[in-house]
Design a protein around this motif. Sequence first.
Motif, short mmCIF file in Angstrom:
data_model
loop_
_atom_site.label_atom_id
_atom_site.label_comp_id
_atom_site.label_asym_id
_atom_site.label_seq_id
_atom_site.Cartn_x
_atom_site.Cartn_y
_atom_site.Cartn_z
N ASN A 53 -99.18 68.98 25.71
CA ASN A 53 -98.74 69.37 24.37
C ASN A 53 -97.75 70.52 24.36
OD1 ASN A 53 -100.38 67.46 23.12
ND2 ASN A 53 -102.14 68.84 23.04
N LYS A 112 -97.15 74.42 17.10
CA LYS A 112 -96.54 73.90 15.89
C LYS A 112 -95.08 74.34 15.71
CE LYS A 112 -100.85 73.41 13.31
NZ LYS A 112 -101.59 73.74 12.06
N SER A 114 -91.03 74.65 17.23
CA SER A 114 -90.09 74.00 18.15
C SER A 114 -89.37 75.00 19.04
CB SER A 114 -89.06 73.18 17.37
OG SER A 114 -88.22 74.03 16.59
N ARG A 190 -87.07 69.89 19.89
CA ARG A 190 -87.91 69.25 20.91
C ARG A 190 -87.14 68.16 21.63
NH1 ARG A 190 -93.33 70.42 20.71
NH2 ARG A 190 -93.94 71.76 18.97
N LYS A 194 -90.86 64.73 17.25
CA LYS A 194 -92.04 64.16 16.60
C LYS A 194 -91.66 62.98 15.72
CE LYS A 194 -94.82 68.40 16.68
NZ LYS A 194 -95.58 69.38 15.87
N LYS A 195 -90.46 63.07 15.12
CA LYS A 195 -89.95 61.94 14.34
C LYS A 195 -89.05 61.09 15.23
CE LYS A 195 -90.24 64.44 9.95
NZ LYS A 195 -89.50 64.89 8.74
#
Length: 254
Positions: A53, A112, A114, A190, A194-195
């Motif tokens: 993670n 949480k 970036s 990132r 995440k998207k």
Amino acid sequence: MRLKHLILPVAMLFVALTVNAQDEDKNMFNHLSVGVTAGTPGVGFDVAAPIGNYVQVRAGMSFMPSIKFDTELDISELPSASGYDIPETAEIEAKIGFTHGKLLFDVFPFKKSSFHITAGAYFGTSAIIKAYNKQDGLLMGITEYNRDHPDNMIGYEMGDYLLTPDQNGNISAEIKTASFKPYLGIGVGRAVPKKRIGFMFEAGVMFWGSPKLYCNGDELTSEDLGSDDGGLMEALSKITVYPVLNFRLCGRIL
């Protein structure tokens, strides 16, 4: 602060976060993204995957297209001996360009956020700039003079370096750095978004060591000539780090 003092804490943080991520969530190489980059290392592409993670790894290539420019160098001295065709100045064409592979690890201290710290390396081209006289064989008079006067050789001044032509009357100079270049930087975004689509920006430095100047294959040493000639070539020969600003557009495909 020395490079090894910076990389060690990042490496320790990387190991600690990876172990913690493995215990918390088996988020190991289960996603993949591809990206295109543009910045001071040139344009390029890469692929990225998560290692837990808190860590993501990137591997790819970057290319700096060749940029050419002209400069003039002055003769170190005009000999009194006659019978030699010796130009007072030499027109030099220089070319900057390099290609690198890269392996980078982005460490995210906050799950949480970036924001990340990046450590890794670029590797590839050692010759970052090449220069040569524009007219083939034009400097043959200097070659002949140096052959006849080995104790008083002359050439063209580039800063504190003396460039002498080869047996064919040509100068071929290169500024070389280490082929393996450690990298350290910070950024936002990132590598594996995440998207579906993501954007990254990073700033850092590539540690390429002390550049060395070569002329016709031989490494040169400073001679304290006190010349101002050389321009960009002379400046690059003194820079031990290369600043990196990079933009990356990526898409998650897995």
